[in-house]
Design a protein around this motif. Structure first.
Motif, PDB file in Angstrom:
ATOM      1  N   LEU A   1      79.538  43.613 -78.063  1.00  0.00           N
ATOM      2  CA  LEU A   1      79.391  44.986 -77.613  1.00  0.00           C
ATOM      3  C   LEU A   1      78.157  45.077 -76.723  1.00  0.00           C
ATOM      4  N   PRO A   2      78.233  45.807 -75.617  1.00  0.00           N
ATOM      5  CA  PRO A   2      77.074  45.900 -74.734  1.00  0.00           C
ATOM      6  C   PRO A   2      75.970  46.757 -75.357  1.00  0.00           C
ATOM      7  N   ASP A   3      74.724  46.403 -75.053  1.00  0.00           N
ATOM      8  CA  ASP A   3      73.593  47.224 -75.480  1.00  0.00           C
ATOM      9  C   ASP A   3      73.502  48.442 -74.576  1.00  0.00           C
ATOM     10  N   ALA A   4      73.049  49.548 -75.130  1.00  0.00           N
ATOM     11  CA  ALA A   4      72.845  50.761 -74.333  1.00  0.00           C
ATOM     12  C   ALA A   4      71.539  50.629 -73.552  1.00  0.00           C
TER      13      ALA A   4
ATOM     14  N   GLU B   1      65.433  24.854 -75.288  1.00  0.00           N
ATOM     15  CA  GLU B   1      65.266  24.141 -74.017  1.00  0.00           C
ATOM     16  C   GLU B   1      66.620  23.780 -73.412  1.00  0.00           C
ATOM     17  N   LYS B   2      67.552  23.334 -74.265  1.00  0.00           N
ATOM     18  CA  LYS B   2      68.887  22.976 -73.778  1.00  0.00           C
ATOM     19  C   LYS B   2      69.615  24.212 -73.243  1.00  0.00           C
ATOM     20  N   LEU B   3      69.569  25.311 -73.985  1.00  0.00           N
ATOM     21  CA  LEU B   3      70.222  26.543 -73.534  1.00  0.00           C
ATOM     22  C   LEU B   3      69.569  27.093 -72.269  1.00  0.00           C
ATOM     23  N   ASP B   4      68.239  27.030 -72.219  1.00  0.00           N
ATOM     24  CA  ASP B   4      67.504  27.542 -71.062  1.00  0.00           C
ATOM     25  C   ASP B   4      67.821  26.740 -69.811  1.00  0.00           C
ATOM     26  N   SER B   5      67.889  25.408 -69.946  1.00  0.00           N
ATOM     27  CA  SER B   5      68.188  24.583 -68.768  1.00  0.00           C
ATOM     28  C   SER B   5      69.646  24.755 -68.313  1.00  0.00           C
ATOM     29  N   SER B   6      70.533  24.989 -69.269  1.00  0.00           N
ATOM     30  CA  SER B   6      71.947  25.159 -68.887  1.00  0.00           C
ATOM     31  C   SER B   6      72.233  26.544 -68.304  1.00  0.00           C
ATOM     32  N   SER B   7      71.339  27.517 -68.586  1.00  0.00           N
ATOM     33  CA  SER B   7      71.566  28.870 -68.056  1.00  0.00           C
ATOM     34  C   SER B   7      71.159  28.975 -66.587  1.00  0.00           C
ATOM     35  N   GLY B   8      70.315  28.071 -66.139  1.00  0.00           N
ATOM     36  CA  GLY B   8      69.882  28.103 -64.752  1.00  0.00           C
ATOM     37  C   GLY B   8      68.841  29.161 -64.467  1.00  0.00           C
ATOM     38  N   ARG B   9      68.369  29.831 -65.496  1.00  0.00           N
ATOM     39  CA  ARG B   9      67.379  30.882 -65.325  1.00  0.00           C
ATOM     40  C   ARG B   9      66.004  30.291 -65.512  1.00  0.00           C
ATOM     41  N   VAL B  10      65.029  30.759 -64.775  1.00  0.00           N
ATOM     42  CA  VAL B  10      63.661  30.276 -64.876  1.00  0.00           C
ATOM     43  C   VAL B  10      62.933  31.093 -65.929  1.00  0.00           C
ATOM     44  N   ALA B  11      62.391  30.426 -66.959  1.00  0.00           N
ATOM     45  CA  ALA B  11      61.667  31.133 -68.009  1.00  0.00           C
ATOM     46  C   ALA B  11      60.325  31.610 -67.474  1.00  0.00           C
ATOM     47  N   SER B  12      59.893  32.791 -67.943  1.00  0.00           N
ATOM     48  CA  SER B  12      58.612  33.322 -67.482  1.00  0.00           C
ATOM     49  C   SER B  12      57.515  33.014 -68.441  1.00  0.00           C
TER      50      SER B  12
ATOM     51  N   SER C   1      65.221  43.301 -68.839  1.00  0.00           N
ATOM     52  CA  SER C   1      66.154  42.195 -68.661  1.00  0.00           C
ATOM     53  C   SER C   1      65.548  40.890 -69.167  1.00  0.00           C
ATOM     54  N   ALA C   2      64.290  40.647 -68.837  1.00  0.00           N
ATOM     55  CA  ALA C   2      63.630  39.415 -69.273  1.00  0.00           C
ATOM     56  C   ALA C   2      63.476  39.373 -70.789  1.00  0.00           C
ATOM     57  N   LYS C   3      63.115  40.510 -71.390  1.00  0.00           N
ATOM     58  CA  LYS C   3      62.956  40.561 -72.844  1.00  0.00           C
ATOM     59  C   LYS C   3      64.294  40.363 -73.554  1.00  0.00           C
ATOM     60  N   LEU C   4      65.317  41.034 -73.061  1.00  0.00           N
ATOM     61  CA  LEU C   4      66.637  40.898 -73.665  1.00  0.00           C
ATOM     62  C   LEU C   4      67.155  39.470 -73.531  1.00  0.00           C
ATOM     63  N   TRP C   5      66.919  38.886 -72.370  1.00  0.00           N
ATOM     64  CA  TRP C   5      67.364  37.511 -72.141  1.00  0.00           C
ATOM     65  C   TRP C   5      66.654  36.566 -73.105  1.00  0.00           C
ATOM     66  N   ALA C   6      65.342  36.728 -73.255  1.00  0.00           N
ATOM     67  CA  ALA C   6      64.584  35.851 -74.146  1.00  0.00           C
ATOM     68  C   ALA C   6      65.007  36.060 -75.603  1.00  0.00           C
ATOM     69  N   ARG C   7      65.186  37.310 -75.999  1.00  0.00           N
ATOM     70  CA  ARG C   7      65.604  37.596 -77.372  1.00  0.00           C
ATOM     71  C   ARG C   7      66.980  36.991 -77.649  1.00  0.00           C
ATOM     72  N   GLU C   8      67.890  37.159 -76.712  1.00  0.00           N
ATOM     73  CA  GLU C   8      69.241  36.617 -76.890  1.00  0.00           C
ATOM     74  C   GLU C   8      69.215  35.090 -76.915  1.00  0.00           C
ATOM     75  N   LEU C   9      68.389  34.494 -76.081  1.00  0.00           N
ATOM     76  CA  LEU C   9      68.261  33.042 -76.046  1.00  0.00           C
ATOM     77  C   LEU C   9      67.772  32.507 -77.388  1.00  0.00           C
ATOM     78  N   VAL C  10      66.714  33.117 -77.924  1.00  0.00           N
ATOM     79  CA  VAL C  10      66.166  32.667 -79.204  1.00  0.00           C
ATOM     80  C   VAL C  10      67.164  32.921 -80.328  1.00  0.00           C
ATOM     81  N   HIS C  11      67.832  34.067 -80.302  1.00  0.00           N
ATOM     82  CA  HIS C  11      68.797  34.365 -81.362  1.00  0.00           C
ATOM     83  C   HIS C  11      69.987  33.401 -81.306  1.00  0.00           C
TER      84      HIS C  11
END
Length: 177
Positions: free
Chosen positions: A88-91, A166-177, A102-112
């Motif tokens: 379900l999408p977040d509001a 690290e594996k998920l981050d490298s496969s997402s192609g997104r640059v971590a801040s 966007s960066a916070k949500l991405w990081a939270r989702e990545l860690v979760h």
């Protein structure tokens, strides 16, 4: 159950249900399953309330019941076959900067997402230590193991989590801040 005991249980359940549900979610990664786990744990406590109402730390006991309920659920074969890939999408919150959000949500989702791939006992230790902020001794009591086991499972869990992130981050192609 006597009315006074039932009222005591109701007060305990009302005060701690949200916290137990959040912990269950961190264990299992699904809000509906977390709700079921929390309710099952509270039901077990209700049935044993006469014996446990005088414990010094009821919330610690409740976490232990929740942890064991979750581990029991993990062992059931029907749970392994179930697929949960509907999201379900977040509001959106219009008052927050979209880039920061966007960066916070991405990081939270990545860690979760990574946390859900950590083995169950290691995940349990990480959730209890870092999300519930319990001491090593408290986690050892909740899990029914030694403090040394908690420390080793924490170290292994963090190493596993780091590798998966690290594996998920490298496969997402997104640059971590």
């Amino acid at each position: 159950m006597r009315k006074a005991d039932e009222q005591g249980f109701r007060e305990f359940a009302a005060a701690n249900a949200a916290s137990l549900r959040r912990t269950a979610y961190l264990f299992c990664g699904d809000w509906h399953t977390a709700e079921d786990l929390m309710q099952s744990s509270l039901m077990k406590m209700y049935l044993a309330w006469k014996r446990i109402k005088d414990l010094d730390n009821l919330i610690a006991y409740a976490r232990k019941v929740l942890l064991r309920t979750w581990l029991d659920e993990k062992r059931r074969p029907w749970r392994r076959a179930e697929q949960r890939d509907g999201e379900l999408p977040d509001a959106a919150d219009a008052t927050v900067d979209p880039d920061t959000t966007s960066a916070k949500l991405w990081a939270r989702e990545l860690v979760h997402t990574a946390l859900l791939q950590v083995p169950p006992r290691q995940r349990a230790v990480l959730v209890l230590r870092y999300f519930e902020d319990l001491s090593v001794a408290e986690v050892a009591v909740a899990m029914g193991c030694t403090e040394g086991t908690v420390k080793s499972q924490t170290a292994r869990g963090l190493a596993t989590l780091r590798t998966i992130v690290e594996k998920l981050d490298s496969s997402s192609g997104r640059v971590a801040s």
